[in-house]
Design a protein around this motif. Structure first.
Motif, short mmCIF file in Angstrom:
data_model
loop_
_atom_site.label_atom_id
_atom_site.label_comp_id
_atom_site.label_asym_id
_atom_site.label_seq_id
_atom_site.Cartn_x
_atom_site.Cartn_y
_atom_site.Cartn_z
N MET A 1 0.84 -1.22 0.00
CA MET A 1 0.00 0.00 0.00
C MET A 1 0.86 1.25 0.00
SD MET A 1 -2.91 0.96 2.82
CE MET A 1 -3.72 2.55 2.91
N TRP A 2 0.52 2.19 -0.89
CA TRP A 2 1.09 3.54 -0.86
C TRP A 2 0.18 4.37 0.03
CZ3 TRP A 2 4.98 5.97 -4.28
CH2 TRP A 2 5.12 7.34 -4.04
N VAL A 3 0.69 4.79 1.17
CA VAL A 3 -0.12 5.52 2.15
C VAL A 3 -0.06 7.02 1.86
CG1 VAL A 3 -0.45 6.02 4.59
CG2 VAL A 3 0.30 3.74 3.87
N ASP A 4 -1.24 7.65 1.78
CA ASP A 4 -1.32 9.09 1.56
C ASP A 4 -1.67 9.86 2.82
OD1 ASP A 4 -0.74 9.80 -1.25
OD2 ASP A 4 -2.34 8.38 -1.68
N ALA A 5 -2.26 9.19 3.81
CA ALA A 5 -2.61 9.86 5.06
C ALA A 5 -2.74 8.82 6.16
CB ALA A 5 -3.92 10.64 4.92
N ILE A 6 -2.38 9.22 7.37
CA ILE A 6 -2.51 8.34 8.53
C ILE A 6 -3.15 9.14 9.66
CG2 ILE A 6 -0.13 8.85 9.29
CD1 ILE A 6 -0.03 5.97 10.38
N TRP A 7 -4.02 8.47 10.41
CA TRP A 7 -4.75 9.13 11.49
C TRP A 7 -4.79 8.19 12.69
CZ3 TRP A 7 -9.07 7.19 13.91
CH2 TRP A 7 -9.71 8.04 14.83
N SER A 8 -4.76 8.77 13.89
CA SER A 8 -4.90 7.98 15.10
C SER A 8 -5.51 8.84 16.20
CB SER A 8 -3.53 7.45 15.55
OG SER A 8 -3.66 6.67 16.74
N ASP A 9 -6.33 8.23 17.02
CA ASP A 9 -6.84 8.91 18.22
C ASP A 9 -6.16 8.37 19.47
OD1 ASP A 9 -7.95 6.41 18.52
OD2 ASP A 9 -10.05 7.09 18.60
N GLY A 10 -5.07 7.62 19.28
CA GLY A 10 -4.36 7.03 20.39
C GLY A 10 -4.77 5.59 20.67
N THR A 11 -5.93 5.22 20.16
CA THR A 11 -6.42 3.85 20.32
C THR A 11 -6.59 3.17 18.97
OG1 THR A 11 -7.60 4.45 22.35
CG2 THR A 11 -8.27 2.41 21.25
N THR A 12 -7.25 3.86 18.06
CA THR A 12 -7.46 3.36 16.71
C THR A 12 -6.53 4.09 15.76
OG1 THR A 12 -9.79 2.90 17.17
CG2 THR A 12 -9.16 3.05 14.86
N THR A 13 -5.82 3.34 14.92
CA THR A 13 -4.91 3.92 13.93
C THR A 13 -5.30 3.42 12.55
OG1 THR A 13 -3.10 4.03 15.54
CG2 THR A 13 -2.51 4.13 13.20
N ILE A 14 -5.45 4.37 11.60
CA ILE A 14 -5.95 4.04 10.27
C ILE A 14 -5.06 4.70 9.22
CG2 ILE A 14 -7.92 4.16 8.69
CD1 ILE A 14 -9.70 4.49 11.21
N ALA A 15 -4.73 3.95 8.17
CA ALA A 15 -4.00 4.48 7.03
C ALA A 15 -4.88 4.39 5.79
CB ALA A 15 -2.70 3.70 6.81
N VAL A 16 -4.84 5.44 4.96
CA VAL A 16 -5.57 5.42 3.69
C VAL A 16 -4.61 5.77 2.57
CG1 VAL A 16 -7.75 6.04 4.80
CG2 VAL A 16 -6.28 7.85 3.87
N GLY A 17 -4.95 5.35 1.35
CA GLY A 17 -4.02 5.60 0.27
C GLY A 17 -4.59 5.37 -1.11
N ARG A 18 -3.70 5.07 -2.02
CA ARG A 18 -4.06 4.96 -3.43
C ARG A 18 -4.96 3.76 -3.69
NH1 ARG A 18 1.51 7.03 -6.45
NH2 ARG A 18 1.64 8.96 -5.23
N PHE A 19 -5.77 3.91 -4.77
CA PHE A 19 -6.69 2.86 -5.22
C PHE A 19 -7.71 2.48 -4.16
CE2 PHE A 19 -2.51 2.14 -7.26
CZ PHE A 19 -2.85 2.56 -8.55
N GLY A 20 -8.06 3.45 -3.30
CA GLY A 20 -9.11 3.24 -2.33
C GLY A 20 -8.76 2.32 -1.18
#
Length: 324
Positions: free
Chosen positions: A125-144
């Motif tokens: 996966m090519w990651v374009d953004a990463i987010w975390s609230d300290g408990t849940t961590t999510i990465a999003v990227g190319r091709f959905g």
């Protein structure tokens, strides 16, 4: 100005990011610059022991973290004494997220770099953004593609779209992701993702709409900002309408004050959003603005050429102009 290839040029006095850490504003930028100010007016430069440009800074409950060019990473408990962190990379670091007990940086090649425990990469996966609230961590990227960090391993999630995802953030209505084609996704409390909007659903915005920031509006609705100047809003995240279009000017930074939201960008662009109304504010500069922060009743924006803009209050952002 400086250039690595003679084609793209950058001001050597660029300020890239600014945060409010609870007691002061902290800004970072060119040649390892870090500066602190209790009020946005009086700034003091503090040593960082690096000449590499710093691109992003975050404030956490354990201190401040900054990342930049050539794999540079720093931490500080008070923004005055900075300690280098060895990440084992020489890549440009463009973003970071606090995971609760360590940070994850994102490099310009779509790879996640960790400050402590290495959880690896979402596979392929090519990651374009990463987010975390300290408990849940999510990465999003190319091709959905979407992946969530579960018990130390990245688990891929079905996004329901092939459109590249460029932004992810938490709003009053839950975690949302956005991307090309005006795609907006909603994450349910049990971790299921659903496409709730695409550009066919909002013809006034159309394919212009590729959000870099999704946030809660002052009325509890949703706001989205795109890199090419579109400001859109929605009551529930499914039907979006354009609140403003700032030329084709690139938008770079977002902050929320006590009574409005602000976005800043290319050519000194400043827009104030209150309810349905998005209005362009008169800017005293033409330099690009790269970030904006709110704290202690004031707004501070920073940008190219060492520009620092200070608000008189949380309701405007043009009350003062300084050049570092």
């Amino acid at each position: 100005y400086r250039s690595a290839d003679g084609v793209e040029w950058q001001s050597t006095r660029t300020l890239n990011d600014v945060v409010w850490d609870g007691t002061q504003f902290v800004g970072v930028g060119y040649s390892g610059f870090a500066g602190v100010s209790p009020d946005g007016i009086s700034w003091t430069r503090v040593p960082t022991e690096t000449t590499n440009t710093l691109n992003r800074i975050v404030s956490s409950d354990t201190g401040l973290y900054a990342v930049g060019d050539r794999g540079t990473a720093l931490r500080s408990s008070d923004a005055t004494a900075w300690i280098p962190i060895e990440l084992g990379t020489t890549q440009k670091l463009v973003d970071l997220a606090w995971l609760g007990d360590q940070f994850a940086a994102l490099d310009s090649g779509g790879t996640i770099i960790y400050s402590d425990t290495d959880f690896g990469q979402p596979e392929g996966m090519w990651v374009d953004a990463i987010w975390s609230d300290g408990t849940t961590t999510i990465a999003v990227g190319r091709f959905g593609r979407i992946a969530e960090l579960v018990n130390g391993s990245w688990i891929e999630k079905d996004s329901g779209t092939d459109n590249s995802l460029l932004a992810i953030g938490e709003t009053a209505q839950g975690v949302r992701a956005g991307g090309s084609g005006g795609t907006i996704l909603d994450r349910s409390p049990d971790g299921v993702w659903e496409v709730v909007a695409s550009w066919d659903d909002h013809p006034s915005i159309k394919q212009d709409f590729a959000p870099f920031e999704i946030a809660t509006g002052g009325d509890g609705g949703l706001l989205a900002f795109t890199e090419n100047g579109v400001i859109a809003r929605s009551e529930e995240g499914r039907i979006w309408r354009r609140s403003g279009k700032l030329g084709n000017l690139e938008l770079n930074g977002f902050a929320e004050s006590s009574d409005a939201q602000f976005v800043v960008g290319e050519g000194g662009t400043i827009a104030r959003i209150s309810g349905d109304l998005a209005s362009i504010q008169r800017s005293p500069v033409f330099s690009d603005l790269n970030a904006v922060a709110y704290g202690d009743g004031r707004l501070v924006a920073v940008g190219d050429d060492g520009v620092i803009l200070l608000s008189k209050s949380g309701s405007d952002i043009t009350g003062g102009f300084y050049r570092w």
